[in-house]
Design a protein around this motif. Structure first.
Motif, PDB file in Angstrom:
ATOM      1  N   LYS A   8       0.842  -1.188   0.000  1.00 34.91           N
ATOM      2  CA  LYS A   8       0.000   0.000   0.000  1.00 34.91           C
ATOM      3  C   LYS A   8       0.884   1.247   0.000  1.00 34.91           C
ATOM      4  O   LYS A   8       2.049   1.203   0.366  1.00 34.91           O
ATOM      5  N   PHE A  18      -4.260   6.273   5.742  1.00 36.26           N
ATOM      6  CA  PHE A  18      -5.527   6.209   5.034  1.00 36.26           C
ATOM      7  C   PHE A  18      -6.658   6.857   5.827  1.00 36.26           C
ATOM      8  O   PHE A  18      -7.650   7.280   5.268  1.00 36.26           O
ATOM      9  N   LYS A  48      -7.419  10.141   4.467  1.00 39.22           N
ATOM     10  CA  LYS A  48      -7.769  10.244   3.053  1.00 39.22           C
ATOM     11  C   LYS A  48      -9.281  10.265   2.882  1.00 39.22           C
ATOM     12  O   LYS A  48     -10.010   9.677   3.641  1.00 39.22           O
ATOM     13  N   LEU A  94     -10.019   5.829  -0.918  1.00 38.89           N
ATOM     14  CA  LEU A  94      -9.060   4.732  -0.950  1.00 38.89           C
ATOM     15  C   LEU A  94      -9.287   3.934  -2.226  1.00 38.89           C
ATOM     16  O   LEU A  94     -10.400   3.499  -2.494  1.00 38.89           O
ATOM     17  N   ILE A 143     -12.676   6.712   6.275  1.00 35.92           N
ATOM     18  CA  ILE A 143     -12.503   6.896   4.834  1.00 35.92           C
ATOM     19  C   ILE A 143     -13.869   7.163   4.216  1.00 35.92           C
ATOM     20  O   ILE A 143     -14.825   6.433   4.487  1.00 35.92           O
ATOM     21  N   ASP A 175      -4.054   2.365  -4.266  1.00 32.95           N
ATOM     22  CA  ASP A 175      -3.422   2.519  -2.961  1.00 32.95           C
ATOM     23  C   ASP A 175      -3.149   1.196  -2.267  1.00 32.95           C
ATOM     24  O   ASP A 175      -2.270   1.114  -1.417  1.00 32.95           O
TER      25      ASP A 175
END
Length: 248
Positions: free
Chosen positions: A2, A7, A10, A13, A193, A217
């Motif tokens: 990854k 994450f 983010k 994803l 996420i 990712d």
């Protein structure tokens, strides 16, 4: 492998799938690509932890009054993505359709020892077995579908599923991508996420290049083992290794 970034900060994803899923109906899908979507969109009666021990999910507890009876107690106020509550009626329907020969579920054989399913109230499900069945709890890991929607949609349910998991279905572009978005009312808490995009990339070389260039990712298992060293030498990638259940 990854990309090296957190994450949880983010908004999106991007994950790789090696093939187009067969279906997103948890009662019918038996391939890896289908399950990777199902485990995000649906929740289960029970689950397995990282050591493959059975742990609670929609059922917070259960007991065996005798060796042929399982009594599950469901969490209250669990919501499907359409806002309706998940109840014992949905659990009963999910297992009974999987048992129905006309429905064609590949899981039917695993449930063949189920004699009947009783629902004395909204939050209790009782499974009566024909005889003791040691793997019953492991086999009980199937995504719970909303009865009213699944009945109405039939086999089309697998094209636009409705579950109670942390992410809800948005769109499926065949042979290209599947998009999920965070379900804010998820019982386990709002996902950090906001969106997951599953990119369908059948070609192994393209998958490798996609993770190295940042087009995706997250890549799980779908690459030759000899590429691990290459990934570990890349400062932009992080390789995570865990014990699996497949022996070769």
């Amino acid at each position: 492998a990854k990309k090296r970034e957190k994450f949880d900060k983010k908004s999106e994803l991007k994950v790789c799938l090696p093939s187009n899923p067969m279906t997103l109906d948890p009662r019918l899908g038996s391939d890896v690509s289908s399950y990777r979507i199902v485990e995000q969109v649906f929740r289960f009666l029970v689950q397995k932890d990282t050591l493959s021990s059975i742990v609670p999910d929609m059922a917070y507890s259960w007991e065996m009054p005798d060796d042929r009876t399982y009594v599950f107690h469901l969490r209250k106020n669990i919501r499907f993505h359409n806002g309706s509550e998940l109840t014992s009626e949905d659990v009963k329907y999910t297992f009974e359709t999987a048992l129905d020969p006309k429905f064609g579920s590949p899981m039917r054989y695993a449930y063949k020892e189920i004699e009947k399913i009783l629902i004395p109230d909204k939050y209790t499900v009782i499974f009566k077995l024909r005889k003791p069945n040691a793997p019953f709890l492991s086999n009980a890991i199937i995504g719970i579908v909303p009865k009213r929607i699944a009945e109405k949609e039939g086999k089309e349910f697998g094209l636009h599923p409705v579950g109670s998991g942390p992410f809800q279905f948005v769109r499926w572009d065949q042979d290209d991508k599947i998009i999920l978005k965070a379900f804010d009312d998820y019982y386990g808490g709002k996902p950090k996420i906001k969106k997951i995009v599953f990119r369908i990339i059948p070609d192994a070389t393209t998958r490798l290049l996609s993770v190295e260039t940042g087009e995706i990712d997250f890549l799980m298992n779908d690459f030759p083992p000899e590429y691990i060293d290459r990934f570990e030498e890349n400062p932009d990638l992080k390789v995570m290794k865990h014990i699996g259940v497949i022996y070769e």
